[in-house]
Design a protein around this motif. Structure first.
Motif, PDB file in Angstrom:
ATOM      1  N   MET A 153       9.291  21.191  63.116  1.00 19.68           N
ATOM      2  CA  MET A 153       8.072  21.278  62.312  1.00 19.68           C
ATOM      3  C   MET A 153       7.062  22.268  62.884  1.00 19.68           C
ATOM      4  SD  MET A 153       7.481  17.191  61.750  1.00 19.68           S
ATOM      5  CE  MET A 153       8.865  16.067  61.581  1.00 19.68           C
ATOM      6  N   LEU A 154       7.328  22.793  64.087  1.00 18.44           N
ATOM      7  CA  LEU A 154       6.385  23.692  64.740  1.00 18.44           C
ATOM      8  C   LEU A 154       6.871  25.132  64.654  1.00 18.44           C
ATOM      9  CD1 LEU A 154       5.644  21.610  67.963  1.00 18.44           C
ATOM     10  CD2 LEU A 154       4.524  21.478  65.736  1.00 18.44           C
ATOM     11  N   SER A 155       5.988  26.058  64.965  1.00 17.92           N
ATOM     12  CA  SER A 155       6.374  27.459  64.987  1.00 17.92           C
ATOM     13  C   SER A 155       7.324  27.722  66.145  1.00 17.92           C
ATOM     14  CB  SER A 155       5.138  28.350  65.126  1.00 17.92           C
ATOM     15  OG  SER A 155       4.545  28.186  66.404  1.00 17.92           O
ATOM     16  N   ARG A 156       8.164  28.739  65.992  1.00 19.82           N
ATOM     17  CA  ARG A 156       9.135  29.066  67.043  1.00 19.82           C
ATOM     18  C   ARG A 156       8.436  29.411  68.349  1.00 19.82           C
ATOM     19  NH1 ARG A 156      14.080  33.008  65.700  1.00 19.82           N
ATOM     20  NH2 ARG A 156      14.528  31.133  64.468  1.00 19.82           N
ATOM     21  N   THR A 157       7.315  30.105  68.268  1.00 17.63           N
ATOM     22  CA  THR A 157       6.578  30.494  69.477  1.00 17.63           C
ATOM     23  C   THR A 157       6.080  29.274  70.239  1.00 17.63           C
ATOM     24  OG1 THR A 157       5.859  32.541  68.393  1.00 17.63           O
ATOM     25  CG2 THR A 157       4.645  31.840  70.350  1.00 17.63           C
ATOM     26  N   THR A 158       5.525  28.306  69.510  1.00 17.06           N
ATOM     27  CA  THR A 158       5.011  27.101  70.154  1.00 17.06           C
ATOM     28  C   THR A 158       6.125  26.322  70.841  1.00 17.06           C
ATOM     29  OG1 THR A 158       3.224  26.905  68.528  1.00 17.06           O
ATOM     30  CG2 THR A 158       3.779  24.936  69.772  1.00 17.06           C
ATOM     31  N   VAL A 159       7.247  26.162  70.153  1.00 13.89           N
ATOM     32  CA  VAL A 159       8.364  25.414  70.732  1.00 13.89           C
ATOM     33  C   VAL A 159       8.905  26.124  71.972  1.00 13.89           C
ATOM     34  CG1 VAL A 159      10.693  24.526  70.330  1.00 13.89           C
ATOM     35  CG2 VAL A 159       8.996  24.435  68.503  1.00 13.89           C
ATOM     36  N   GLU A 160       9.084  27.434  71.862  1.00 10.75           N
ATOM     37  CA  GLU A 160       9.699  28.178  72.962  1.00 10.75           C
ATOM     38  C   GLU A 160       8.813  28.208  74.204  1.00 10.75           C
ATOM     39  OE1 GLU A 160      11.788  32.540  73.802  1.00 10.75           O
ATOM     40  OE2 GLU A 160      11.173  31.957  71.779  1.00 10.75           O
ATOM     41  N   HIS A 161       7.510  28.404  74.005  1.00 13.22           N
ATOM     42  CA  HIS A 161       6.628  28.565  75.158  1.00 13.22           C
ATOM     43  C   HIS A 161       6.105  27.251  75.723  1.00 13.22           C
ATOM     44  CE1 HIS A 161       5.948  32.808  73.459  1.00 13.22           C
ATOM     45  NE2 HIS A 161       6.633  32.931  74.585  1.00 13.22           N
ATOM     46  N   MET A 162       5.955  26.229  74.885  1.00  7.62           N
ATOM     47  CA  MET A 162       5.338  24.990  75.352  1.00  7.62           C
ATOM     48  C   MET A 162       6.324  23.846  75.570  1.00  7.62           C
ATOM     49  SD  MET A 162       1.618  24.820  73.516  1.00  7.62           S
ATOM     50  CE  MET A 162       1.063  23.836  74.910  1.00  7.62           C
ATOM     51  N   LEU A 163       7.338  23.732  74.720  1.00 11.31           N
ATOM     52  CA  LEU A 163       8.216  22.568  74.784  1.00 11.31           C
ATOM     53  C   LEU A 163       9.600  22.857  75.354  1.00 11.31           C
ATOM     54  CD1 LEU A 163       7.381  20.921  71.332  1.00 11.31           C
ATOM     55  CD2 LEU A 163       6.357  20.457  73.569  1.00 11.31           C
ATOM     56  N   LEU A 164      10.100  24.079  75.178  1.00 12.13           N
ATOM     57  CA  LEU A 164      11.462  24.394  75.608  1.00 12.13           C
ATOM     58  C   LEU A 164      11.677  24.236  77.115  1.00 12.13           C
ATOM     59  CD1 LEU A 164      14.277  25.265  74.826  1.00 12.13           C
ATOM     60  CD2 LEU A 164      13.536  27.654  74.950  1.00 12.13           C
ATOM     61  N   PRO A 165      10.749  24.721  77.964  1.00 15.10           N
ATOM     62  CA  PRO A 165      10.960  24.518  79.411  1.00 15.10           C
ATOM     63  C   PRO A 165      11.099  23.049  79.795  1.00 15.10           C
ATOM     64  CG  PRO A 165       9.253  26.163  79.035  1.00 15.10           C
ATOM     65  CD  PRO A 165       9.554  25.555  77.702  1.00 15.10           C
ATOM     66  N   ARG A 166      10.275  22.191  79.213  1.00 22.23           N
ATOM     67  CA  ARG A 166      10.367  20.766  79.529  1.00 22.23           C
ATOM     68  C   ARG A 166      11.666  20.171  78.986  1.00 22.23           C
ATOM     69  NH1 ARG A 166       6.713  17.313  81.130  1.00 22.23           N
ATOM     70  NH2 ARG A 166       6.484  19.014  82.649  1.00 22.23           N
ATOM     71  N   ARG A 207      20.119  32.277  76.239  1.00 17.45           N
ATOM     72  CA  ARG A 207      19.554  32.516  77.569  1.00 17.45           C
ATOM     73  C   ARG A 207      19.257  31.218  78.314  1.00 17.45           C
ATOM     74  NH1 ARG A 207      14.137  33.222  78.817  1.00 17.45           N
ATOM     75  NH2 ARG A 207      13.695  33.422  76.585  1.00 17.45           N
ATOM     76  N   LEU A 208      18.731  30.205  77.622  1.00 16.21           N
ATOM     77  CA  LEU A 208      18.262  29.004  78.296  1.00 16.21           C
ATOM     78  C   LEU A 208      19.042  27.736  77.955  1.00 16.21           C
ATOM     79  CD1 LEU A 208      14.421  29.619  77.838  1.00 16.21           C
ATOM     80  CD2 LEU A 208      15.761  29.986  79.919  1.00 16.21           C
ATOM     81  N   LEU A 209      19.445  27.607  76.700  1.00 17.69           N
ATOM     82  CA  LEU A 209      20.010  26.332  76.267  1.00 17.69           C
ATOM     83  C   LEU A 209      21.513  26.202  76.494  1.00 17.69           C
ATOM     84  CD1 LEU A 209      17.987  25.724  72.981  1.00 17.69           C
ATOM     85  CD2 LEU A 209      17.807  24.490  75.143  1.00 17.69           C
ATOM     86  N   ILE A 210      22.268  27.281  76.342  1.00 16.23           N
ATOM     87  CA  ILE A 210      23.717  27.195  76.508  1.00 16.23           C
ATOM     88  C   ILE A 210      24.104  26.693  77.902  1.00 16.23           C
ATOM     89  CG2 ILE A 210      25.860  28.537  76.628  1.00 16.23           C
ATOM     90  CD1 ILE A 210      24.965  27.835  73.804  1.00 16.23           C
ATOM     91  N   PRO A 211      23.462  27.168  78.989  1.00 18.29           N
ATOM     92  CA  PRO A 211      23.794  26.593  80.305  1.00 18.29           C
ATOM     93  C   PRO A 211      23.550  25.083  80.375  1.00 18.29           C
ATOM     94  CG  PRO A 211      22.585  28.649  80.568  1.00 18.29           C
ATOM     95  CD  PRO A 211      22.534  28.311  79.114  1.00 18.29           C
ATOM     96  N   LYS A 212      22.490  24.612  79.743  1.00 13.54           N
ATOM     97  CA  LYS A 212      22.215  23.174  79.714  1.00 13.54           C
ATOM     98  C   LYS A 212      23.245  22.437  78.865  1.00 13.54           C
ATOM     99  CE  LYS A 212      18.684  23.336  82.353  1.00 13.54           C
ATOM    100  NZ  LYS A 212      18.760  22.713  83.714  1.00 13.54           N
ATOM    101  N   PHE A 213      23.705  23.083  77.812  1.00 18.17           N
ATOM    102  CA  PHE A 213      24.720  22.474  76.953  1.00 18.17           C
ATOM    103  C   PHE A 213      26.018  22.281  77.725  1.00 18.17           C
ATOM    104  CE2 PHE A 213      27.615  22.606  73.135  1.00 18.17           C
ATOM    105  CZ  PHE A 213      27.159  21.429  72.579  1.00 18.17           C
TER     106      PHE A 213
END
Length: 270
Positions: free
Chosen positions: A105-118, A153-159
């Motif tokens: 429901m959020l913009s891609r920028t918000t998710v990537e910069h604020m929520l993705l690292p966590r 770049r970030l999610l596939i290693p976690k997957f």
């Protein structure tokens, strides 16, 4: 009384819609009064109150009633605090669940910069398998929310980590969302990285994981097809669908000439 606070939370979305429709009369009422209550109740001591607050928050986001500035300055910070490594277990599980649900429901920028690292940190949470399982179950939605570059770049290693988790329920959840993850990646990553990973799931020692992988085999294979020629596409709810081609639509109309040609061909074949 917790029941009073719960009832209040259930009324918040309706009040917010009314204030939005009457914005000239109440230009700042929602942001000054209601939004602070919603944020505060996300940390309420009572479980039912928190649950009602979470549901109210998701409805407000879905209805696009929360300003972008409030999302970034009020909602995201409290969720990051609740999902921190030293946070209470129950609060952390609830927070990661909200993060996963609100990502779309959020913009891609918000998710990537604020929520993705966590989110990436939570995928490796060694304390609570419930947290890792929520991450695994919603992995495809997060990939779709951030796009191909951040996914690779970030999610596939976690997957990869989750697909080899010691808890079989984690691996099963990864198998179930494999198609959604694959759909977000490039053909090269799909071929060189995800294909061997899928083979490991389909050969897993746990039969429940193998069964989930076999059920995802067809959808995973479909991600290798060219959407323009195969007519395969992913709906907004994440399910695979087939868009009928113009040729198929035209072929449904039975024309005498087509029938005659078909009968003549069959006769010649006999």
């Amino acid at each position: 009384e917790p029941t009073v606070r719960t009832e209040l939370m259930e009324q918040i979305p309706s009040i917010a819609i009314f204030l939005q429709e009457s914005r000239p009369k109440f230009p700042t009422a929602f942001f000054e009064y209601l939004m602070p209550i919603v944020v505060r109740y996300l940390t309420d001591v009572n479980n039912q109150v928190r649950k009602a607050g979470q549901e109210a928050l998701l409805i407000l986001l879905e209805q696009d009633l929360i300003a972008q500035s409030d999302i970034e300055n009020k909602v995201c910070p409290i969720l990051l605090d609740l999902s921190a490594p030293d946070s209470d277990d129950e609060y952390k599980v609830e927070a990661v669940n909200i993060i996963c649900k609100m990502a779309s429901m959020l913009s891609r920028t918000t998710v990537e910069h604020m929520l993705l690292p966590r989110f990436c940190e939570l995928c490796s949470d060694g304390k609570l398998f419930q947290v890792r399982k929520i991450c695994a179950a919603n992995f495809g939605d997060i990939c779709n929310a951030v796009g191909q570059e951040a996914t690779e770049r970030l999610l596939i290693p976690k997957f990869f980590e989750l697909c080899s988790d010691s808890v079989w329920g984690m691996r099963k959840a990864c198998a179930e969302c494999f198609m959604a993850v694959s759909y977000t990646t490039s053909p090269e990553v799909r071929r060189s990285k995800l294909s061997p990973l899928f083979i490991s799931l389909i050969s897993d020692t746990c039969r429940w994981v193998r069964q989930a992988a076999f059920q995802s085999l067809g959808p995973f294979i479909s991600t290798f097809a060219n959407p323009s020629s195969a007519g395969l596409y992913i709906r907004e709810d994440g399910t695979l669908s087939i868009r009928p081609s113009t040729q198929d639509v035209n072929s449904n109309s039975c024309q005498p000439s087509n029938s005659a040609t078909l009968m003549s061909s069959n006769a010649n074949a006999v």
